[in-house]
Design a protein around this motif. Structure first.
Motif, PDB file in Angstrom:
ATOM      1  N   ASN A 215       0.829  -1.217   0.000  1.00 27.27           N
ATOM      2  CA  ASN A 215       0.000   0.000   0.000  1.00 27.27           C
ATOM      3  C   ASN A 215       0.861   1.264   0.000  1.00 27.27           C
ATOM      4  O   ASN A 215       0.474   2.283   0.561  1.00 27.27           O
ATOM      5  N   ARG A 216       2.026   1.167  -0.640  1.00 29.33           N
ATOM      6  CA  ARG A 216       2.976   2.295  -0.628  1.00 29.33           C
ATOM      7  C   ARG A 216       2.313   3.613  -1.026  1.00 29.33           C
ATOM      8  O   ARG A 216       2.547   4.657  -0.407  1.00 29.33           O
ATOM      9  N   SER A 217       1.429   3.571  -2.042  1.00 27.94           N
ATOM     10  CA  SER A 217       0.839   4.826  -2.541  1.00 27.94           C
ATOM     11  C   SER A 217      -0.032   5.503  -1.476  1.00 27.94           C
ATOM     12  O   SER A 217      -0.296   6.697  -1.543  1.00 27.94           O
ATOM     13  N   ALA A 218      -0.458   4.745  -0.475  1.00 25.30           N
ATOM     14  CA  ALA A 218      -1.319   5.323   0.565  1.00 25.30           C
ATOM     15  C   ALA A 218      -0.522   6.064   1.637  1.00 25.30           C
ATOM     16  O   ALA A 218      -1.110   6.782   2.450  1.00 25.30           O
ATOM     17  N   TRP A 219       0.830   5.902   1.652  1.00 28.53           N
ATOM     18  CA  TRP A 219       1.575   6.556   2.745  1.00 28.53           C
ATOM     19  C   TRP A 219       2.873   7.224   2.312  1.00 28.53           C
ATOM     20  O   TRP A 219       3.521   7.895   3.115  1.00 28.53           O
ATOM     21  N   ASP A 220       3.258   7.097   1.021  1.00 30.05           N
ATOM     22  CA  ASP A 220       4.609   7.586   0.716  1.00 30.05           C
ATOM     23  C   ASP A 220       4.700   9.030   0.222  1.00 30.05           C
ATOM     24  O   ASP A 220       5.778   9.471  -0.161  1.00 30.05           O
ATOM     25  N   THR A 221       3.585   9.769   0.255  1.00 35.27           N
ATOM     26  CA  THR A 221       3.694  11.223   0.066  1.00 35.27           C
ATOM     27  C   THR A 221       2.993  11.887   1.253  1.00 35.27           C
ATOM     28  O   THR A 221       2.090  11.284   1.852  1.00 35.27           O
ATOM     29  N   PRO A 222       3.379  13.124   1.597  1.00 35.64           N
ATOM     30  CA  PRO A 222       2.756  13.792   2.750  1.00 35.64           C
ATOM     31  C   PRO A 222       1.243  13.925   2.568  1.00 35.64           C
ATOM     32  O   PRO A 222       0.490  13.754   3.533  1.00 35.64           O
ATOM     33  N   ALA A 224      -0.834  11.952   0.814  1.00 43.37           N
ATOM     34  CA  ALA A 224      -1.472  10.643   0.975  1.00 43.37           C
ATOM     35  C   ALA A 224      -1.506  10.269   2.459  1.00 43.37           C
ATOM     36  O   ALA A 224      -2.511   9.747   2.971  1.00 43.37           O
ATOM     37  N   ARG A 225      -0.401  10.591   3.165  1.00 39.21           N
ATOM     38  CA  ARG A 225      -0.322  10.239   4.589  1.00 39.21           C
ATOM     39  C   ARG A 225      -1.392  10.994   5.382  1.00 39.21           C
ATOM     40  O   ARG A 225      -2.058  10.447   6.258  1.00 39.21           O
ATOM     41  N   GLU A 226      -1.548  12.269   5.041  1.00 45.37           N
ATOM     42  CA  GLU A 226      -2.541  13.085   5.753  1.00 45.37           C
ATOM     43  C   GLU A 226      -3.959  12.553   5.539  1.00 45.37           C
ATOM     44  O   GLU A 226      -4.745  12.439   6.477  1.00 45.37           O
ATOM     45  N   ASP A 227      -4.262  12.196   4.274  1.00 42.41           N
ATOM     46  CA  ASP A 227      -5.576  11.605   3.967  1.00 42.41           C
ATOM     47  C   ASP A 227      -5.807  10.333   4.773  1.00 42.41           C
ATOM     48  O   ASP A 227      -6.885  10.097   5.324  1.00 42.41           O
ATOM     49  N   LEU A 228      -4.763   9.521   4.831  1.00 37.10           N
ATOM     50  CA  LEU A 228      -4.873   8.233   5.514  1.00 37.10           C
ATOM     51  C   LEU A 228      -5.080   8.438   7.019  1.00 37.10           C
ATOM     52  O   LEU A 228      -5.924   7.782   7.643  1.00 37.10           O
ATOM     53  N   ARG A 230      -6.543  10.672   8.562  1.00 34.20           N
ATOM     54  CA  ARG A 230      -7.923  11.050   8.897  1.00 34.20           C
ATOM     55  C   ARG A 230      -8.786   9.832   9.213  1.00 34.20           C
ATOM     56  O   ARG A 230      -9.820   9.944   9.867  1.00 34.20           O
ATOM     57  N   LEU A 231      -8.358   8.684   8.732  1.00 39.02           N
ATOM     58  CA  LEU A 231      -9.133   7.448   8.939  1.00 39.02           C
ATOM     59  C   LEU A 231      -8.669   6.668  10.166  1.00 39.02           C
ATOM     60  O   LEU A 231      -9.190   5.591  10.458  1.00 39.02           O
ATOM     61  N   ILE A 232      -7.651   7.200  10.873  1.00 39.05           N
ATOM     62  CA  ILE A 232      -7.032   6.419  11.961  1.00 39.05           C
ATOM     63  C   ILE A 232      -7.072   7.203  13.269  1.00 39.05           C
ATOM     64  O   ILE A 232      -6.213   8.065  13.520  1.00 39.05           O
ATOM     65  N   PRO A 233      -8.053   6.942  14.155  1.00 40.42           N
ATOM     66  CA  PRO A 233      -8.143   7.695  15.405  1.00 40.42           C
ATOM     67  C   PRO A 233      -6.845   7.699  16.215  1.00 40.42           C
ATOM     68  O   PRO A 233      -6.527   8.700  16.855  1.00 40.42           O
ATOM     69  N   TYR A 234      -6.085   6.644  16.177  1.00 37.42           N
ATOM     70  CA  TYR A 234      -4.862   6.573  16.992  1.00 37.42           C
ATOM     71  C   TYR A 234      -3.733   7.399  16.393  1.00 37.42           C
ATOM     72  O   TYR A 234      -2.659   7.545  16.993  1.00 37.42           O
ATOM     73  N   ASN A 235      -3.981   7.927  15.198  1.00 39.18           N
ATOM     74  CA  ASN A 235      -3.098   8.929  14.581  1.00 39.18           C
ATOM     75  C   ASN A 235      -1.676   8.466  14.293  1.00 39.18           C
ATOM     76  O   ASN A 235      -0.733   9.238  14.390  1.00 39.18           O
ATOM     77  N   ARG A 236      -1.557   7.211  13.962  1.00 41.90           N
ATOM     78  CA  ARG A 236      -0.288   6.783  13.376  1.00 41.90           C
ATOM     79  C   ARG A 236      -0.559   5.621  12.428  1.00 41.90           C
ATOM     80  O   ARG A 236      -1.512   4.850  12.619  1.00 41.90           O
ATOM     81  N   ILE A 237       0.285   5.549  11.411  1.00 39.04           N
ATOM     82  CA  ILE A 237       0.212   4.413  10.497  1.00 39.04           C
ATOM     83  C   ILE A 237       0.863   3.227  11.200  1.00 39.04           C
ATOM     84  O   ILE A 237       1.833   3.395  11.947  1.00 39.04           O
ATOM     85  N   MET A 269      -9.347   2.183  13.120  1.00 39.74           N
ATOM     86  CA  MET A 269      -9.908   2.463  11.786  1.00 39.74           C
ATOM     87  C   MET A 269     -11.338   1.954  11.618  1.00 39.74           C
ATOM     88  O   MET A 269     -12.129   2.534  10.870  1.00 39.74           O
ATOM     89  N   THR A 270     -11.672   0.880  12.320  1.00 43.04           N
ATOM     90  CA  THR A 270     -13.015   0.313  12.180  1.00 43.04           C
ATOM     91  C   THR A 270     -14.029   0.944  13.149  1.00 43.04           C
ATOM     92  O   THR A 270     -15.128   0.424  13.325  1.00 43.04           O
TER      93      THR A 270
END
Ligand code: NAD
Length: 279
Positions: A215-222, A224-228, A230-237, A269-270
């Motif tokens: 899933n590199r495209s979901a986290w390898d630019t700032p 994409a990371r910011e968008d991602l 938003r979906l993660i309450p714990y605020n880290r990938i 995320m869920t």
């Protein structure tokens, strides 16, 4: 901002899985790699399955062996019945048996619905679902043949299916992948029900967004990371080690009464994060 601090690598008790033999599929990359190493750190002997890139598999084997346990690399395409049976035969011959199967190998072939080819649909189902079916079936035959060995584990065997939050969350543009993981959930629960009387524990781990090549495209630019995030309450990938820790725990007798459960390892995320402010 991603509030990542490096995942601790030394939290795994070194004797937790002592004397157990584990097979991890797709173990030369990402989650499988971290899980294979985690199982080795916990004292298990580990077979490292790979389908391509032998060098990467050999490096994983070396790192596991450094923990004083046995490790070997086994080439097999998990979607091919003859290759899975040959791999399991080899495992039993060389390691003596199998106690833990981590059915992890998986891939994506993304496309909008009407653009998706039958080949893309079929490939994802073949690897992500049929691959887990074949590996689980062959491992179960050996668990059943051997039965419980109380000095090793309270269970006759443990199967951990690598699912995804997309067994629950629909995912536009990925109907093949989401369907495969929905299938994994029902396969896992059915097997758990069918095999529990024989003391075979079947469970799943459902990762959220973990930093791996899939899933590199979901986290390898700032952006994409910011968008991602938003979906993660714990605020880290997530890191692959987050998943490895969950698998090691589930495979151990600490979790002996856990049967047919999906452990979501997803930073929340869920939890329908859109409803934190909306709704
Ligand atoms: P990855 O691409 O790094 O690893 C996948 C591994 O599976 C690779 O080693 C690949 O070679 C192997 N593989 C693919 N086809 C195979 C086959 N036919 N036979 C044997 N091995 C095969 O990706 P990852 O993120 O580590 O993915 C591991 C598992 O975790 C997958 O099942 C994936 O669906 C699941 N998952 C990952 C995430 C994530 O965010 N990374 C989230 C949810 C679920």
């Amino acid at each position: 901002m991603d509030s990542t601090v490096e995942a601790p690598r030394d939290v795994i008790p070194a004797q937790l899985l002592k004397g157990q033999k584990a097979l991890v599929t797709g173990a030369n990359s990402g989650i499988g790699l971290a899980t294979a190493i985690g199982l080795g750190r916990a004292g298990a002997d580990v077979a490292v399955n790979y389908v391509a890139d032998r060098d990467a598999a050999d490096r994983v084997v070396e790192e596991i062996a450094a923990h004083g346990v046995r490790a070997a690399a086994y080439e097999a395409d998990v979607s091919k019945e003859d290759q899975v049976t040959a791999m399991m035969d080899r495992m039993v011959q060389e390691f003596g048996t199998i106690d833990i199967l981590v059915a992890n190998a998986g891939l994506q072939r993304d496309a909008g619905f009407t653009e998706m080819t039958l080949a893309q649909w079929q490939k994802v189902l073949d690897v992500n679902l049929t691959g887990q079916f074949l590996c689980a079936r062959e491992a179960t035959k050996e668990f059943r043949r051997r039965g419980v060995v109380p000095e090793v584990s309270r269970a006759a065997g443990k199967i951990i299916c690598m699912s995804s939050v997309h067994q629950l969350i629909p995912w536009s543009g990925h109907v093949n992948y989401a369907s495969s993981k929905g299938g994994v959930q029902m396969m896992m629960e059915t097997l758990a029900q069918e095999l529990a009387p024989e003391k075979i524990r079947v469970n799943a781990v459902a990762p959220g967004a973990i930093r791996t090549p899939i899933n590199r495209s979901a986290w390898d630019t700032p952006e994409a990371r910011e968008d991602l995030l938003r979906l993660i309450p714990y605020n880290r990938i997530g890191d692959p080690e987050d998943i490895a820790h969950a698998v090691v725990g589930l495979a151990s007798d600490l979790m002996d009464y856990v049967v047919g459960t999906t452990l979501y390892v997803d930073g929340g995320m869920t939890l329908f994060p859109g409803f934190a402010t909306g709704g």
